[in-house]
Design an enzyme around this catalytic site. Structure first.
Site, PDB file in Angstrom:
ATOM      1  N   GLU A 121       0.821  -1.205   0.000  1.00  0.00           N
ATOM      2  CA  GLU A 121       0.000   0.000   0.000  1.00  0.00           C
ATOM      3  C   GLU A 121       0.860   1.262   0.000  1.00  0.00           C
ATOM      4  OE1 GLU A 121      -2.170  -3.441   1.289  1.00  0.00           O
ATOM      5  OE2 GLU A 121      -0.363  -2.526   2.130  1.00  0.00           O
ATOM      6  N   PRO A 131      12.943 -12.429   0.068  1.00  0.00           N
ATOM      7  CA  PRO A 131      11.875 -13.033   0.881  1.00  0.00           C
ATOM      8  C   PRO A 131      10.914 -11.954   1.374  1.00  0.00           C
ATOM      9  CG  PRO A 131      14.031 -13.856   1.543  1.00  0.00           C
ATOM     10  CD  PRO A 131      14.273 -12.703   0.631  1.00  0.00           C
ATOM     11  N   ARG A 132       9.643 -12.324   1.520  1.00  0.00           N
ATOM     12  CA  ARG A 132       8.620 -11.361   1.907  1.00  0.00           C
ATOM     13  C   ARG A 132       8.781 -10.885   3.350  1.00  0.00           C
ATOM     14  NH1 ARG A 132       4.800  -7.874  -0.274  1.00  0.00           N
ATOM     15  NH2 ARG A 132       3.011  -7.683   1.108  1.00  0.00           N
ATOM     16  N   GLY A 134      12.190  -2.122   0.624  1.00  0.00           N
ATOM     17  CA  GLY A 134      11.942  -1.017  -0.287  1.00  0.00           C
ATOM     18  C   GLY A 134      12.814  -0.961  -1.523  1.00  0.00           C
ATOM     19  N   GLU A 135      13.766  -1.891  -1.683  1.00  0.00           N
ATOM     20  CA  GLU A 135      14.670  -1.851  -2.833  1.00  0.00           C
ATOM     21  C   GLU A 135      14.235  -2.756  -3.970  1.00  0.00           C
ATOM     22  OE1 GLU A 135      19.074  -0.674  -2.118  1.00  0.00           O
ATOM     23  OE2 GLU A 135      18.663  -2.380  -0.800  1.00  0.00           O
ATOM     24  N   ASN A 177       1.503  -8.408  -5.943  1.00  0.00           N
ATOM     25  CA  ASN A 177       1.209  -7.552  -7.091  1.00  0.00           C
ATOM     26  C   ASN A 177       2.216  -7.750  -8.233  1.00  0.00           C
ATOM     27  OD1 ASN A 177       0.390  -5.475  -8.751  1.00  0.00           O
ATOM     28  ND2 ASN A 177       1.345  -3.876  -7.516  1.00  0.00           N
ATOM     29  N   PRO A 178       1.781  -8.220  -9.412  1.00  0.00           N
ATOM     30  CA  PRO A 178       2.700  -8.401 -10.541  1.00  0.00           C
ATOM     31  C   PRO A 178       2.898  -7.145 -11.386  1.00  0.00           C
ATOM     32  CG  PRO A 178       0.546  -9.216 -11.144  1.00  0.00           C
ATOM     33  CD  PRO A 178       0.421  -8.725  -9.725  1.00  0.00           C
ATOM     34  N   LEU A 179       2.230  -6.053 -11.010  1.00  0.00           N
ATOM     35  CA  LEU A 179       2.264  -4.872 -11.869  1.00  0.00           C
ATOM     36  C   LEU A 179       3.616  -4.154 -11.835  1.00  0.00           C
ATOM     37  CD1 LEU A 179      -1.282  -3.497 -11.095  1.00  0.00           C
ATOM     38  CD2 LEU A 179      -0.486  -4.457 -13.256  1.00  0.00           C
ATOM     39  N   GLU A 180       4.333  -4.270 -10.726  1.00  0.00           N
ATOM     40  CA  GLU A 180       5.629  -3.592 -10.662  1.00  0.00           C
ATOM     41  C   GLU A 180       6.622  -4.164 -11.677  1.00  0.00           C
ATOM     42  OE1 GLU A 180       6.969  -3.476  -6.668  1.00  0.00           O
ATOM     43  OE2 GLU A 180       5.252  -2.331  -5.960  1.00  0.00           O
TER      44      GLU A 180
END
Length: 775
Positions: A72, A287-288, A331-332, A356-359
Site C-alpha cells: 500500500e 523473501p517477503r 523497499g529496494e 502484485n505483478p504490476l511492478e
C-alpha cells in the site's frame, strides 16, 4: 433514520465491549511481537496515539492516509504526489501498521509526507491522533475497516474515504457473515472507491451503501518505474558483475498450512536445477518477511550456493556466478526489477493469495506465478486474458518453466511487452482518486472534539458565557445610539486572528476611492495613556501606548481618520466634527451593541472557523447561529481555487440569504536571507502561512501573547538567535523605538485580495447610501 442510528450505536457499544474484554490478549500479543522483534517495542508509543510534537497541527486541513504495509505504501506514492499537486498547502500524513511498511513509506514518501505508526483502534488512541493532526480528510486504503477510527473521524468533522477497496476471496465469506456489523461501520464512509466493479459489488454485498460505492480502478497500476532507482553504488557493482540471465524471486513466503510448498525452499531447489545450464546466472532473491532473512541466508549456505547479503554488502564484495544477491532490505526490490530477465512472483504457491505483478510488468519484465492469486483476482484475470504472464500449476514445474523462458529471448520480449502494455493501459486510478479526495476535502468541516476533562469542566461554563452574552446584548441594544452618519461594522465570531485590521484597511481604501470620507472606530486595545477619546487625521503620528497598534496601522495606510476610545459613539461624533468624515468603519464591531450600524460584515477564518468551540471551551465569542445578524460574510485565509464548500454550507445553515465572499492575505516576497520570525497575534498560524507564501523559511518562529509590547531584552534575545528577523507591521509598532529603525528587523508587507470585490463593495455602498439618504 432513528432506528438506524440506534443500530449503529449498538454495534459500536458491542465492539468496544469486546475490545475491553480482549485487552489482555492484545497486551500479550504486543509482548510476543516485541520479544520476537525488539524494534516493535519502539512503535508502541505511536500505536497508542502519542505522535512526535512536530506532527501537531495548529489549524485543521491536514490529510491522513492510512497505507497499512509495504504494498500500500508503494501504491500510495503516485497518489501522494497527485495530492501535493492538487492541495499543495495541505500537510499529508501517512500511517502504516507494520515495521516493513514504516521503512518503505519513509523511504518512498519522506519528501512529500510525514510517516507514523497507525494508532490501535481504541478510542483513546484514535482521538489523540485526530487532535494532533486535525485532519480535514482521512483516507483508508484497501480493506482496512476500523470501526472506532471511522466513527471518531466523522465525529471530528473530517471526510472519510476508503480507496482502492478490495475484499479477497478468502475474506469474503467472513465479511458476509458479519454483514450486520459491517453495514453499520461502512455507513460512516463518505465514499468508497473500489478497484473494480466486481469489488464494488462485494463491498455492497457486505453492507456498503450502493450510492457511496464506485468502481475507480486500481492504484497499483499507477506504479511509476522511473521513480524507482537502484542505489548508484549497487548499480555499478551489478554492471561490473556482468551477470546473465538474471532471475528475480520476489516476495517468497512460507506455507500457511501443512502440505503446501515453502517458497523459500522452492527457490533454492530451483536455483540448483538452473545453474548448470546458466553459468552466469544471478538470482536476486527477496523473501517477503524480514524475520526470514536470516533463515534464507542459512538455506543458501547449507546448499553451498555463493551469495551476498544486501544489508552487509560492501562496494567491492565479490560474488562468484552462478550466485545470489539476497535482498534482505526493505523497499529496494521494485527498483531491482529493471535488471530481471524473468520474475517469479511469490505468495502464489502456498495459498497466500499472491502479490502484485504490476511492478515488474511496468518494467516490461516477464512474470511467472503459481496458481494462487486470490488477493489480486482482477489483475490476474487481466493478465490471463492478455496472455501477459505464465501461470505454473504446481511447484515442481517451476524450474522447467523458468529454464525454458530464460532460454527463449523472443518469448521473454513478447510476454514483457504484453505485460507492459497492460500496466500502462490501466493507469489513471490515482488521478480519479484525487478528484474524489479533493471534493470530499472541500466538503469537510473539521472540528476535533476537545479532551474529555475540558468537555466536562468547561462545557457547562460555555452555556453560562452564552447566556451572559445574550443578556448583555439585550441590555445594551435597548439603549443603542443612532450614529450621526452611516456605519459599517467589520467583526468576527472569534477572539481575534481573522485578519480584521488588514480587511478594515482595505475597506477604508476602497471606500475612499469611491468618493467617501471614511473614519475608522477602534477600542484601542491595551492602550495605556492619552485621553479617553482620541482622534487623528490620516497620516498622523501617535504614540502606540496612547492609541494602540491597530490605530497606527490605519494612520500609516492614510485611507481614513481614526477615532479611538471605549465609547465608540463619542469617538464617532468627535471624528465627524473634527475630521469631516461621512461614514465610519467600526473595527471589531459585531459584538458592540451600543452603536447601531447599517451593515454588518463578519469575517471567518476559512482554515480554522470553529476555534475549538465557544468560550471558555474554545475561542469563539458567539456560535455560528449569530450569523443570522450578518449582512455579508467574508472568509479570510482562503486558498485560490478552493470552494470551501463545507464551510459555506454551514454558514447557509444559519443564514441562507447572506452573500459569502472569499479573501486572502497576499504577502510581498522578501529576499532570501537566514532570518527568524516572531509575532504576537491572535492566530500566529496565519503569519506562519503568510511567511511560507512569501518564500521565507524561518530559522525559528517565536510566539508571544496577542498585542504584546516587546521589551528591549526580548528583542535582543531574538536577534541573538538569528542575524535578521521578520515580523508583522502590528508587532513592529510594538517594538521599542530604537529597534524600529534597525535594518536587521524587517516587516512582512501584506495586502488583502478579495474575490468578487465589486459585488461586496456595491453592497456596502448601497447600505451606506441608503442610510445617508434617510439621515
Amino acid at each position: 433514520m432513528r432506528a438506524n442510528r440506534l443500530k449503529i450505536k449498538g454495534i459500536y457499544l458491542l465492539y468496544r465491549l469486546l475490545q475491553a474484554l480482549g485487552l489482555p490478549i492484545v497486551l500479550v500479543y504486543f509482548l510476543w511481537r516485541g520479544l520476537r522483534r525488539p524494534a516493535y517495542f519502539g512503535s508502541l508509543r505511536q500505536r497508542c496515539g502519542y505522535l512526535p510534537a512536530s506532527f501537531r497541527q495548529t489549524v485543521p486541513g491536514a490529510i491522513w492516509l492510512h497505507a497499512v504495509s509495504v504494498g500500500e505504501a508503494i501504491a500510495a506514492v503516485e497518489l501522494v504526489r497527485q495530492l501535493r499537486l492538487s492541495l499543495p498547502r495541505s500537510p499529508v500524513f501517512v500511517s502504516v501498521s507494520t515495521l516493513a511498511g514504516y521503512h518503505t513509506a519513509n523511504q518512498k514518501l519522506r519528501d512529500s509526507a510525514s510517516v507514523f505508526y497507525a494508532p490501535l483502534d481504541y478510542v483513546f488512541a484514535v482521538r489523540r491522533v485526530l487532535r494532533a493532526l486535525r485532519p480535514s480528510l482521512v483516507v483508508v486504503m484497501e480493506t482496512e475497516v476500523w470501526p472506532n477510527l471511522f466513527r471518531e473521524t466523522k465525529r471530528a468533522g473530517a471526510g472519510l474515504l476508503l480507496i482502492n477497496g478490495r475484499i479477497s476471496n478468502r475474506a469474503l465469506g467472513r465479511y458476509r457473515a458479519l454483514r450486520w456489523f459491517f453495514s453499520g461501520v461502512l455507513a460512516q464512509v463518505d465514499l468508497l472507491l473500489a478497484q473494480s466493479e466486481d469489488m464494488r459489488q462485494r463491498w455492497i454485498g457486505v453492507g456498503a451503501p450502493p450510492d457511496n460505492a464506485l468502481a475507480a480502478g486500481n492504484l497499483k497500476y499507477d506504479f511509476d518505474p522511473e521513480a524507482a532507482q537502484i542505489a548508484p553504488e549497487l548499480a555499478a557493482w551489478l554492471e561490473r558483475l556482468q551477470a546473465g540471465p538474471v532471475w528475480i524471486a520476489a516476495s517468497t513466503m512460507p506455507p500457511e498450512r501443512a502440505g503446501a510448498p515453502d517458497e523459500d525452499d522452492l527457490v533454492v531447489e530451483t536455483f540448483l536445477r538452473l545453474r548448470d545450464g546458466c553459468p552466469r546466472l544471478l538470482l536476486v532473491w527477496a523473501p517477503r518477511k524480514p524475520e526470514r532473512f536470516d533463515a534464507a541466508a542459512q538455506r543458501l549456505q547449507r546448499a553451498g550456493i555463493a551469495f551476498v547479503r544486501r544489508s552487509r554488502w560492501q562496494g567491492g564484495a565479490p560474488l562468484a556466478l552462478p550466485g545470489v544477491l539476497l535482498v534482505d532490505t526493505i523497499g529496494e526490490l521494485a527498483a531491482l526489477y529493471r535488471l530481471g530477465d524473468a520474475v517469479f512472483m511469490g505468495g502464489t504457491f502456498p495459498h497466500r493469495g499472491g502479490h502484485n505483478p504490476l511492478e515488474p510488468a511496468a518494467f516490461g519484465v516477464p512474470v511467472v506465478a503459481g496458481p494462487h492469486m486470490e488477493n489480486f483476482t482482477e489483475i490476474a484475470a487481466d493478465f490471463d486474458a492478455q496472455d501477459a504472464w505464465i501461470r505454473v500449476p504446481s511447484a515442481d514445474r517451476l524450474a522447467a518453466v523458468l529454464a525454458e523462458l530464460l532460454g527463449d529471448a523472443a518469448r521473454r520480449e513478447a510476454l514483457g511487452q504484453r505485460a507492459l502494455a497492460l500496466a500502462r493501459a490501466r493507469r489513471g486510478a490515482s488521478v480519479r482518486a484525487v478528484e474524489a479526495l479533493r471534493a470530499s476535502y472541500e466538503d469537510a468541516l473539521s472540528r476535533p472534539l476537545p479532551v474529555l476533562w475540558k468537555r466536562l469542566l468547561l462545557g457547562p461554563l460555555t452555556l453560562v458565557w452564552r447566556a451572559g452574552l445574550s443578556l448583555d446584548r439585550a441590555f445594551k441594544s435597548a439603549s443603542a445610539r443612532t450614529p450621526p452618519c452611516p456605519v459599517v461594522s467589520v467583526g468576527n465570531l472569534s477572539l481575534g486572528g481573522t485578519g480584521k485590521t488588514p480587511f478594515a484597511v482595505w475597506l477604508c481604501g476602497e471606500l475612499k476611492q469611491r468618493g467617501w470620507r471614511p473614519g475608522v472606530l477602534l477600542r484601542g486595545y491595551r492602550r495605556s495613556g492619552g485621553p479617553a477619546t482620541l482622534t487623528a487625521a490620516p497620516g498622523s503620528t501617535l504614540a502606540v501606548e496612547a492609541a494602540g497598534e491597530e490605530a497606527l496601522i490605519h494612520l500609516r495606510a492614510g485611507h481614513a481618520a481614526v477615532g479611538v476610545g471605549a465609547d465608540r459613539a463619542r469617538a464617532l461624533a468627535e471624528l465627524q466634527a473634527g475630521q469631516g468624515i461621512d461614514c465610519a468603519v467600526l473595527d471589531d464591531g459585531f459584538q458592540h451593541w451600543r452603536l447601531r450600524r447599517d451593515c454588518d460584515i463578519v469575517l471567518i477564518d476559512a482554515l480554522d472557523p470553529f476555534r475549538g468551540g465557544v468560550v471558555p471551551l474554545g475561542r469563539l465569542r458567539e456560535p455560528f447561529s449569530a450569523l443570522k445578524r450578518a449582512d455579508a460574510v467574508v472568509l479570510t485565509r482562503t486558498i485560490a481555487g478552493r470552494s470551501h464548500a463545507g464551510l459555506v454550507r454551514e454558514i447557509r445553515r444559519w443564514n441562507a440569504a447572506v452573500p459569502v465572499f472569499f479573501a486572502r492575505t497576499v504577502a510581498a516576497e522578501l529576499a532570501a536571507l537566514p532570518a527568524g520570525a516572531f509575532c504576537a497575534l491572535g492566530n500566529p498560524g496565519s503569519f506562519r502561512a503568510t511567511l511560507a507564501q512569501a518564500g521565507v523559511q524561518a530559522a525559528f518562529f517565536a510566539v508571544f501573547p496577542d498585542h504584546h509590547r516587546y521589551s528591549r531584552r526580548e528583542v535582543q534575545e531574538l536577534l541573538a538567535r538569528a542575524p535578521a528577523l521578520v515580523t508583522t507591521e502590528k508587532d513592529w509598532l510594538n517594538l521599542p523605538a530604537e529597534f524600529q529603525s534597525d535594518a536587521r528587523i524587517r516587516v512582512l508587507r501584506i495586502h488583502i485580495e478579495v474575490d468578487c470585490a465589486d459585488e461586496l463593495l456595491n453592497l456596502v455602498a448601497a447600505r451606506l447610501q441608503a442610510a445617508a439618504t434617510r439621515a
